[in-house]
Design a protein around this motif. Sequence first.
Motif, PDB file in Angstrom:
ATOM      1  N   TYR A 123       0.685  -1.254  -0.026  1.00  0.00           N
ATOM      2  CA  TYR A 123       0.027   0.025  -0.123  1.00  0.00           C
ATOM      3  C   TYR A 123       0.840   1.157   0.101  1.00  0.00           C
ATOM      4  O   TYR A 123       0.587   2.160  -1.045  1.00  0.00           O
ATOM      5  N   ASN A 124       2.127   1.111   1.126  1.00  0.00           N
ATOM      6  CA  ASN A 124       2.923   2.909   1.458  1.00  0.00           C
ATOM      7  C   ASN A 124       3.519   2.897  -0.240  1.00  0.00           C
ATOM      8  O   ASN A 124       3.596   3.807  -0.662  1.00  0.00           O
ATOM      9  N   GLU A 180      -8.302   1.814  -4.055  1.00  0.00           N
ATOM     10  CA  GLU A 180      -8.857   3.321  -2.714  1.00  0.00           C
ATOM     11  C   GLU A 180      -7.269   4.607  -2.789  1.00  0.00           C
ATOM     12  O   GLU A 180      -7.757   5.333  -3.319  1.00  0.00           O
ATOM     13  N   ASN A 212      -5.738  -1.566  -3.001  1.00  0.00           N
ATOM     14  CA  ASN A 212      -4.414  -0.343  -3.218  1.00  0.00           C
ATOM     15  C   ASN A 212      -4.760   0.678  -3.931  1.00  0.00           C
ATOM     16  O   ASN A 212      -4.873   1.445  -4.091  1.00  0.00           O
ATOM     17  N   LYS A 249       1.359   4.579  -2.927  1.00  0.00           N
ATOM     18  CA  LYS A 249       0.545   5.402  -2.479  1.00  0.00           C
ATOM     19  C   LYS A 249       2.133   6.501  -2.694  1.00  0.00           C
ATOM     20  O   LYS A 249       1.924   7.290  -3.540  1.00  0.00           O
TER      21      LYS A 249
END
Length: 291
Positions: free
Chosen positions: A46-47, A93, A90, A50
């Motif tokens: 996820y990170n 979102e 992921n 992002k």
Amino acid sequence: MKIAIIGASGLLGEGFLHLKTKHKLITTVFSKDSINNSTVLDIRKYNDVKKFVDEFKPDVVINTSAITNPEYCEINPIEANQTNVMGVKNLAEICNNFKIHFIQISTEYVFDGITGKYQEESIPNPISKYGESKLESEKITLQINNSFCVARTAMLFGWSKNKLNLATLLISKLSQGEKLDVIKDQIVSPSYNDNIAEILLELAEKKLSGIYHVSGSDIMSRLEFAKALAKEFKFDEKLLESISISEFNWKAKRPKNGGLEIDKISKILHTKPMSVSESLKQMKIDSIVKM
Ligand SMILES: NC(=O)c1ccc[n+]([C@@H]2O[C@H](COP(=O)([O-])OP(=O)(O)OC[C@H]3O[C@@H](n4cnc5c(N)ncnc54)[C@H](OP(=O)(O)O)[C@@H]3O)[C@@H](O)[C@H]2O)c1
């Protein structure tokens, strides 16, 4: 427009790299060596996703990445879901949070292959873990934001440095005079990677929402496709051995009577889905540069 192509080292991803486009393409790879200044990205993290989105701030993200081998997904469903479902969650979102349009690539394997010629409204009924994971990716994408897009494609073929596909396998075998077993009773929509990439760029430009079938314009058996290729490339058709899908001892079931109806995109888009004959002719012309 800045368009991120997640999975540019894949068969479809490479299609985008073959195109001349006015758009700036930002590309990612996963396990393959970096191509064209691509970023290495694991969509399960996820990170990292992002950070990538925050750094490049694309207008649209197209996710072509997935674990695409049905046998591998059947044996390793948890691992398949981590990429094909959680990875997509992921991406969707994060795109939603950054107000970026998202296009998720899906497959005709969300259908059971009983009736064939599936429309966007046809009811999915996957018969393999791969198909289940891709259907779940569609649901998650549209649940997170119903103005996002799901583009279902089908049997991809075309020049690829990284992935052997039915067309390149046929070319490598038949050009050496070697025989090849080809399935006679699985009906598919052969889809040329460069053409599908071009259509997807137009879908991205128009930021269309909902489900679209994005495949080539012909529906035929794998064997018919192989015969068309042998004819176009002037190979000996007698090297093709007809085999039934039931003769393969696959763990993952494949939809037998597949094929996607493409009326919806044909009416809306300027880029036309190519027939098998047009695609093979183009592939032959491109063979000098892309082989
Ligand atoms: N191939 C077909 O006939 C077909 C038919 C219908 C639909 N589709 C769908 O079309 C899309 C493209 O298929 P394809 O055949 O082009 O796929 P592919 O050749 O198998 O490539 C898959 C791509 O996903 C990347 N990838 C795998 N795991 C990843 C992860 N955890 N994080 C980030 N990237 C990851 C791979 O990167 P590396 O190579 O760098 O490891 C590669 O770029 C998929 O969504 C597939 O389900 C394919």
